[in-house]
Design a protein around this motif. Structure first.
Motif, short mmCIF file in Angstrom:
data_model
loop_
_atom_site.label_atom_id
_atom_site.label_comp_id
_atom_site.label_asym_id
_atom_site.label_seq_id
_atom_site.Cartn_x
_atom_site.Cartn_y
_atom_site.Cartn_z
N UNK A 96 46.63 96.07 21.25
CA UNK A 96 46.26 94.88 22.03
C UNK A 96 44.74 94.78 22.04
N UNK A 97 44.26 93.59 21.92
CA UNK A 97 42.82 93.33 21.94
C UNK A 97 42.24 93.66 23.30
N UNK A 98 41.00 94.17 23.31
CA UNK A 98 40.32 94.48 24.56
C UNK A 98 40.13 93.23 25.41
N UNK A 99 39.96 92.10 24.77
CA UNK A 99 39.76 90.85 25.51
C UNK A 99 41.02 90.43 26.27
N UNK A 100 42.18 90.79 25.77
CA UNK A 100 43.44 90.43 26.41
C UNK A 100 43.86 91.42 27.49
N UNK A 101 43.31 92.62 27.46
CA UNK A 101 43.68 93.67 28.40
C UNK A 101 43.17 93.34 29.81
N UNK B 75 36.31 93.92 36.63
CA UNK B 75 34.95 93.54 36.30
C UNK B 75 34.03 94.70 36.71
N UNK B 76 33.12 95.13 35.84
CA UNK B 76 32.25 96.26 36.17
C UNK B 76 31.22 95.94 37.24
N UNK B 77 31.04 94.67 37.56
CA UNK B 77 30.04 94.28 38.55
C UNK B 77 30.63 94.09 39.94
N UNK B 78 31.76 93.38 40.04
CA UNK B 78 32.35 93.09 41.36
C UNK B 78 33.65 93.85 41.59
N UNK B 79 34.17 94.49 40.55
CA UNK B 79 35.39 95.30 40.61
C UNK B 79 36.66 94.46 40.81
N UNK B 80 36.57 93.15 40.62
CA UNK B 80 37.73 92.27 40.74
C UNK B 80 38.56 92.37 39.46
N UNK B 81 39.89 92.47 39.58
CA UNK B 81 40.73 92.53 38.37
C UNK B 81 40.61 91.25 37.55
N UNK B 82 40.44 91.41 36.26
CA UNK B 82 40.32 90.27 35.38
C UNK B 82 41.38 90.31 34.28
N UNK B 83 41.83 89.16 33.89
CA UNK B 83 42.77 89.03 32.79
C UNK B 83 42.11 88.24 31.67
N UNK B 84 42.88 87.86 30.71
CA UNK B 84 42.37 87.17 29.53
C UNK B 84 41.66 85.87 29.85
N UNK B 85 42.09 85.17 30.91
CA UNK B 85 41.51 83.87 31.22
C UNK B 85 40.46 83.91 32.31
N UNK C 264 34.40 94.01 30.27
CA UNK C 264 34.03 92.60 30.29
C UNK C 264 33.81 92.12 31.73
N UNK C 265 32.75 91.31 31.93
CA UNK C 265 32.48 90.79 33.27
C UNK C 265 33.32 89.53 33.51
N UNK C 266 33.58 89.26 34.77
CA UNK C 266 34.40 88.09 35.11
C UNK C 266 33.55 86.81 35.06
N UNK C 267 34.23 85.71 35.01
CA UNK C 267 33.55 84.41 34.92
C UNK C 267 32.72 84.13 36.18
N UNK C 268 33.21 84.55 37.34
CA UNK C 268 32.48 84.30 38.58
C UNK C 268 31.14 85.04 38.57
N UNK C 269 31.13 86.29 38.15
CA UNK C 269 29.87 87.05 38.07
C UNK C 269 28.94 86.43 37.03
N UNK C 270 29.50 85.98 35.92
CA UNK C 270 28.69 85.34 34.89
C UNK C 270 27.99 84.10 35.44
N UNK C 271 28.70 83.29 36.22
CA UNK C 271 28.11 82.09 36.81
C UNK C 271 26.99 82.45 37.77
#
Length: 66
Positions: A1-6, A10-20, A31-38
């Motif tokens: 399975x691709x790392x992006x799909x796993x 998030x290493x910054x906020x520790x919130x579970x993230x999925x592919x989307x 991979x960081x979550x979209x919220x942290x990226x924003x």
């Protein structure tokens, strides 16, 4: 399975993230979550150069009170 799909935290906020809910930008091999990226983008921190920043500096931006 691709790392992006796993599902991972998030290493910054520790919130579970999925592919989307994560970006293709990683910090400490996760991979960081979209919220942290924003939040990083709004603060002026270059998310593509996260390794140049100290984790305390990054988390101060992420958890900053408005």
């Amino acid at each position: 399975m691709s790392n992006l799909l796993r599902t991972e935290n998030c290493p910054l906020c520790n919130y579970p993230t999925g592919a989307f809910s994560k970006t293709t930008i990683s910090y400490n091999n996760a991979f960081i979550c979209r919220d942290c990226f924003k939040k990083l983008r709004k603060s002026g921190i270059d998310a593509y150069k996260l390794k140049d920043y100290d984790i305390k500096e990054i988390k101060a931006v992420i958890f900053q009170k408005k």
